[in-house]
Write a protein that holds these residues in place. Structure first.
Motif, PDB file in Angstrom:
ATOM      1  N   ALA A 243      11.930  -1.322   2.676  1.00 52.84           N
ATOM      2  CA  ALA A 243      12.914  -0.726   1.772  1.00 52.84           C
ATOM      3  C   ALA A 243      12.228   0.093   0.691  1.00 52.84           C
ATOM      4  O   ALA A 243      12.676   1.191   0.336  1.00 52.84           O
ATOM      5  CB  ALA A 243      13.780  -1.822   1.158  1.00 52.84           C
ATOM      6  N   GLN A 244      11.133  -0.436   0.136  1.00 52.50           N
ATOM      7  CA  GLN A 244      10.404   0.290  -0.904  1.00 52.50           C
ATOM      8  C   GLN A 244       9.819   1.591  -0.358  1.00 52.50           C
ATOM      9  O   GLN A 244       9.915   2.653  -0.983  1.00 52.50           O
ATOM     10  CB  GLN A 244       9.291  -0.590  -1.455  1.00 52.50           C
ATOM     11  CG  GLN A 244       9.754  -1.824  -2.211  1.00 52.50           C
ATOM     12  CD  GLN A 244       8.593  -2.748  -2.526  1.00 52.50           C
ATOM     13  OE1 GLN A 244       7.675  -2.371  -3.249  1.00 52.50           O
ATOM     14  NE2 GLN A 244       8.623  -3.948  -1.995  1.00 52.50           N
ATOM     15  N   LEU A 245       9.189   1.518   0.821  1.00 53.46           N
ATOM     16  CA  LEU A 245       8.553   2.710   1.380  1.00 53.46           C
ATOM     17  C   LEU A 245       9.585   3.726   1.869  1.00 53.46           C
ATOM     18  O   LEU A 245       9.331   4.934   1.833  1.00 53.46           O
ATOM     19  CB  LEU A 245       7.599   2.318   2.509  1.00 53.46           C
ATOM     20  CG  LEU A 245       6.304   1.650   2.036  1.00 53.46           C
ATOM     21  CD1 LEU A 245       5.477   1.179   3.236  1.00 53.46           C
ATOM     22  CD2 LEU A 245       5.474   2.589   1.172  1.00 53.46           C
ATOM     23  N   ASP A 246      10.741   3.256   2.320  1.00 53.06           N
ATOM     24  CA  ASP A 246      11.813   4.188   2.669  1.00 53.06           C
ATOM     25  C   ASP A 246      12.227   4.998   1.439  1.00 53.06           C
ATOM     26  O   ASP A 246      12.470   6.206   1.521  1.00 53.06           O
ATOM     27  CB  ASP A 246      13.024   3.435   3.225  1.00 53.06           C
ATOM     28  CG  ASP A 246      12.822   2.939   4.643  1.00 53.06           C
ATOM     29  OD1 ASP A 246      11.852   3.376   5.302  1.00 53.06           O
ATOM     30  OD2 ASP A 246      13.639   2.114   5.103  1.00 53.06           O
ATOM     31  N   LEU A 247      12.294   4.320   0.298  1.00 49.45           N
ATOM     32  CA  LEU A 247      12.656   4.994  -0.945  1.00 49.45           C
ATOM     33  C   LEU A 247      11.573   5.991  -1.351  1.00 49.45           C
ATOM     34  O   LEU A 247      11.864   7.124  -1.762  1.00 49.45           O
ATOM     35  CB  LEU A 247      12.881   3.956  -2.040  1.00 49.45           C
ATOM     36  CG  LEU A 247      13.428   4.430  -3.387  1.00 49.45           C
ATOM     37  CD1 LEU A 247      14.696   5.242  -3.210  1.00 49.45           C
ATOM     38  CD2 LEU A 247      13.678   3.237  -4.294  1.00 49.45           C
ATOM     39  N   VAL A 248      10.316   5.586  -1.229  1.00 47.43           N
ATOM     40  CA  VAL A 248       9.206   6.499  -1.523  1.00 47.43           C
ATOM     41  C   VAL A 248       9.272   7.724  -0.620  1.00 47.43           C
ATOM     42  O   VAL A 248       9.126   8.867  -1.074  1.00 47.43           O
ATOM     43  CB  VAL A 248       7.856   5.779  -1.365  1.00 47.43           C
ATOM     44  CG1 VAL A 248       6.697   6.782  -1.436  1.00 47.43           C
ATOM     45  CG2 VAL A 248       7.684   4.709  -2.433  1.00 47.43           C
ATOM     46  N   GLY A 249       9.499   7.494   0.677  1.00 49.06           N
ATOM     47  CA  GLY A 249       9.571   8.612   1.613  1.00 49.06           C
ATOM     48  C   GLY A 249      10.684   9.588   1.280  1.00 49.06           C
ATOM     49  O   GLY A 249      10.508  10.811   1.377  1.00 49.06           O
ATOM     50  N   THR A 250      11.828   9.068   0.885  1.00 48.35           N
ATOM     51  CA  THR A 250      12.942   9.927   0.499  1.00 48.35           C
ATOM     52  C   THR A 250      12.582  10.774  -0.714  1.00 48.35           C
ATOM     53  O   THR A 250      12.879  11.972  -0.769  1.00 48.35           O
ATOM     54  CB  THR A 250      14.192   9.081   0.207  1.00 48.35           C
ATOM     55  OG1 THR A 250      14.534   8.333   1.375  1.00 48.35           O
ATOM     56  CG2 THR A 250      15.368   9.951  -0.183  1.00 48.35           C
ATOM     57  N   CYS A 251      11.919  10.165  -1.695  1.00 45.01           N
ATOM     58  CA  CYS A 251      11.488  10.900  -2.881  1.00 45.01           C
ATOM     59  C   CYS A 251      10.485  11.991  -2.527  1.00 45.01           C
ATOM     60  O   CYS A 251      10.574  13.123  -3.026  1.00 45.01           O
ATOM     61  CB  CYS A 251      10.881   9.941  -3.902  1.00 45.01           C
ATOM     62  SG  CYS A 251      12.053   8.827  -4.699  1.00 45.01           S
ATOM     63  N   ILE A 252       9.518  11.665  -1.677  1.00 44.57           N
ATOM     64  CA  ILE A 252       8.491  12.639  -1.306  1.00 44.57           C
ATOM     65  C   ILE A 252       9.123  13.831  -0.595  1.00 44.57           C
ATOM     66  O   ILE A 252       8.846  14.997  -0.921  1.00 44.57           O
ATOM     67  CB  ILE A 252       7.429  11.978  -0.417  1.00 44.57           C
ATOM     68  CG1 ILE A 252       6.602  10.979  -1.235  1.00 44.57           C
ATOM     69  CG2 ILE A 252       6.508  13.042   0.204  1.00 44.57           C
ATOM     70  CD1 ILE A 252       5.669  10.127  -0.398  1.00 44.57           C
ATOM     71  N   LYS A 253       9.973  13.564   0.368  1.00 41.64           N
ATOM     72  CA  LYS A 253      10.587  14.652   1.129  1.00 41.64           C
ATOM     73  C   LYS A 253      11.501  15.501   0.261  1.00 41.64           C
ATOM     74  O   LYS A 253      11.665  16.706   0.506  1.00 41.64           O
ATOM     75  CB  LYS A 253      11.342  14.081   2.327  1.00 41.64           C
ATOM     76  CG  LYS A 253      10.415  13.542   3.410  1.00 41.64           C
ATOM     77  CD  LYS A 253      11.156  13.127   4.659  1.00 41.64           C
ATOM     78  CE  LYS A 253      11.925  11.855   4.476  1.00 41.64           C
ATOM     79  NZ  LYS A 253      12.526  11.384   5.744  1.00 41.64           N
ATOM     80  N   ALA A 254      12.105  14.894  -0.762  1.00 44.32           N
ATOM     81  CA  ALA A 254      12.975  15.647  -1.668  1.00 44.32           C
ATOM     82  C   ALA A 254      12.193  16.510  -2.638  1.00 44.32           C
ATOM     83  O   ALA A 254      12.745  17.421  -3.248  1.00 44.32           O
ATOM     84  CB  ALA A 254      13.869  14.683  -2.440  1.00 44.32           C
TER      85      ALA A 254
END
Length: 396
Positions: A243-254
Motif C-alpha cells: 500500500a505504501q509503495l503503491d502510493l509512492v508510485g502514484t506520486c512519482i508518476k504524477a
C-alpha cells in the motif's frame, strides 16, 4: 448530512487537525496533488525510496550461504538446503520467498551489498536504528541524514515525504523536516467537499484569523477544481508495504516534486519460530518491491527511481534454542532499480571468523548513503553523511 455551523467549525481545531489542515510536518493528498500540477519534479531527476525493515532482519537467511558447511553447522534446523534457495551463484542464494528479487537480479537491476554495518556495533534496536537513521555512529545526534540534506539545501518539506503518520528520525533536520503523508489520506468525498466549500465564503464579522482560514479554504477549493486528475491507489490491507509503495508510485508518476520517499515494514525481530515468520515477511517485501519496480519500469520517470532496503542490524550466526536468532551486527543491504549496476558489492563476512559470535562488518553503511545522495539525489553528500566517505560503484 447535518448542516455545518460555519463559525463553530472554524474554531474547532481538532476537526481541522483531523482533516490535515494543522501540523507543520503533515501533508495531505490534495497538497501533493497541487504541487504535482504546479511545480512538478523536473524530468530526469533521481528519486530515492528508503525502505526500513524494522526489527533486525536475519541477513544470513535472506542472502543464504547455502554452500558453506559452517552455515548448516550453526543452524542445523534453521538453515535452508541448497535445493531450497534461489541461487545467485555457486555460493549464495536468496530466500525462497524472494522470487521477484531473483528476477531483478537476473535483469541486473539488483545490487546486494554484503556485510553492511558500522564500527563498534550496538545490539539495541533503538540505538542501532538511531545510528542508521542519523548516520552518526560515534555519538547520538538529533538530526537524521535526510533531515540534514534538507537543512543544507532548502526548506521545502515536499522534497522528502515519509509515508505514515509519524516521521522517522532520518527525516528530521535541525531546521527542516520532511513531510508525513498518512496512507489513509485521500481526497474528500464529494459530499464533504461540498459542505466545506461554504467555509470559503467571506463574512464581514470574521476575525483576522478566521478570515485567513477562509481565504485558505478558498484557495484550496480552486486548486481542487483545477487539478483533479490524480487518484490515490487502492488500499492493500494484506500487505501494508505494498500500500505504501503503491502510493509512492502514484506520486512519482504524477510528477510530485519529491526526491526522497520513506516507507517501512516491521516484524523482523525473529527470536523464535524464525523460518516461518521471516519467510512470510520476506514474501511481503518481495511482492511489494518487485511489483513497485515493475510498475516503475512502465513509466518514463521509472528509469530514475532507486530503492534501498535495509535493517538496523542482522542476526547472530548460530540459531538459539527457540529456532530463532538473536540480535547481531552486519547484514546485506539491497539497492534496486533501473539505474543500478546489478551484482554483489562488498566482501562476504566469514561465518567462522567472528567477533564474539557476530559477523564482522565489511562495508560502512555511510558509503551506501554517500553514493545514493551523490548519484541519485545529485547533491553533495558531505552535510548528510560526513567527510571521508566514498561511492561504492552501485549506480551506472
Amino acid at each position: 448530512m447535518p448542516e455545518f455551523n460555519r463559525r463553530n467549525f472554524l474554531v474547532g481545531s481538532s476537526v481541522l487537525g483531523a482533516l490535515g489542515v494543522l501540523g507543520a510536518a503533515g501533508v495531505t493528498w490534495d497538497e501533493l496533488h497541487h504541487r504535482a500540477a504546479t511545480t512538478p519534479l523536473a524530468a530526469g531527476s533521481g528519486v530515492l525510496v528508503l525502505l526500513t525493515l524494522y526489527g533486525g532482519n536475519d541477513g544470513i537467511n535472506t542472502v543464504i550461504p547455502y554452500a558453506d558447511s559452517a552455515y548448516h553447522a550453526a543452524r542445523p534446523e534453521l538453515s535452508y538446503q541448497p535445493e531450497e534457495v534461489l541461487r545467485l551463484d555457486e555460493q549464495l542464494g536468496l530466500n525462497p520467498a524472494m522470487k521477484g528479487f531473483a528476477q531483478l537480479w537476473q535483469q541486473h537491476n539488483l545490487a546486494i551489498v554484503r556485510g553492511v554495518g558500522y564500527p563498534r556495533p550496538d545490539h539495541s534496536h533503538f540505538r542501532s536504528m538511531d545510528i542508521w537513521q542519523t548516520a552518526a555512529p560515534d555519538e547520538p545526534v538529533n538530526s537524521g541524514w535526510i533531515g540534514r540534506w534538507l537543512d543544507a539545501t532548502g526548506g521545502d518539506p515536499i522534497r522528502a515525504v515519509s509515508i505514515g503518520p509519524v516521521l522517522p528520525q532520518l527525516a528530521i533536520g535541525a531546521k527542516y523536516t520532511a513531510a508525513a503523508l498518512d496512507p489513509a489520506s485521500a481526497p474528500l468525498s464529494a459530499e464533504m467537499a461540498a459542505a466545506l466549500s461554504g467555509l470559503a465564503t467571506v463574512d464581514p464579522h470574521d476575525s483576522a484569523a478566521q478570515a485567513l482560514v477562509c481565504a485558505g479554504y478558498g484557495a484550496d477549493e480552486a486548486v481542487l477544481q483545477a487539478f483533479s486528475t490524480i487518484e490515490p491507489p487502492a488500499k492493500s490491507p494484506d500487505n501494508p508495504l505494498q500500500a505504501q509503495l503503491d502510493l509512492v508510485g502514484t506520486c512519482i508518476k504524477a510528477g510530485v516534486p519529491t526526491q526522497v520517499y520513506s516507507v517501512s515494514l516491521g516484524g523482523f525481530d525473529t527470536h523464535a519460530d524464525e523460518r516461518r515468520t521471516q519467510q512470510q515477511l520476506l514474501g511481503r517485501l518481495d511482492t511489494a518491491v518487485s511489483g513497485f519496480l515493475a510498475d516503475m519500469a512502465t513509466h518514463p520517470r521509472g528509469r530514475d527511481v532507486v530503492l534501498l532496503a535495509y535493517s538496523e542490524f542482522g542476526r547472530r550466526v548460530a540459531a538459539n534454542a527457540s529456532q530463532g536468532t538473536d540480535h547481531g551486527t552486519a547484514g546485506p543491504v539491497f539497492v534496486a532499480g533501473a539505474p543500478i549496476r546489478g551484482g554483489f558489492y562488498g566482501d562476504e563476512p566469514g561465518l567462522t571468523d567472528l567477533d564474539n559470535g557476530d559477523l564482522k562488518t565489511t562495508v560502512d553503511f555511510r558509503d551506501v548513503y554517500h553514493e545514493l545522495l551523490h548519484k541519485v539525489v545529485a547533491t553533495d553528500p558531505g552535510p548528510a553523511v560526513g567527510q571521508g566517505r566514498r561511492d561504492i560503484g552501485l549506480i551506472a
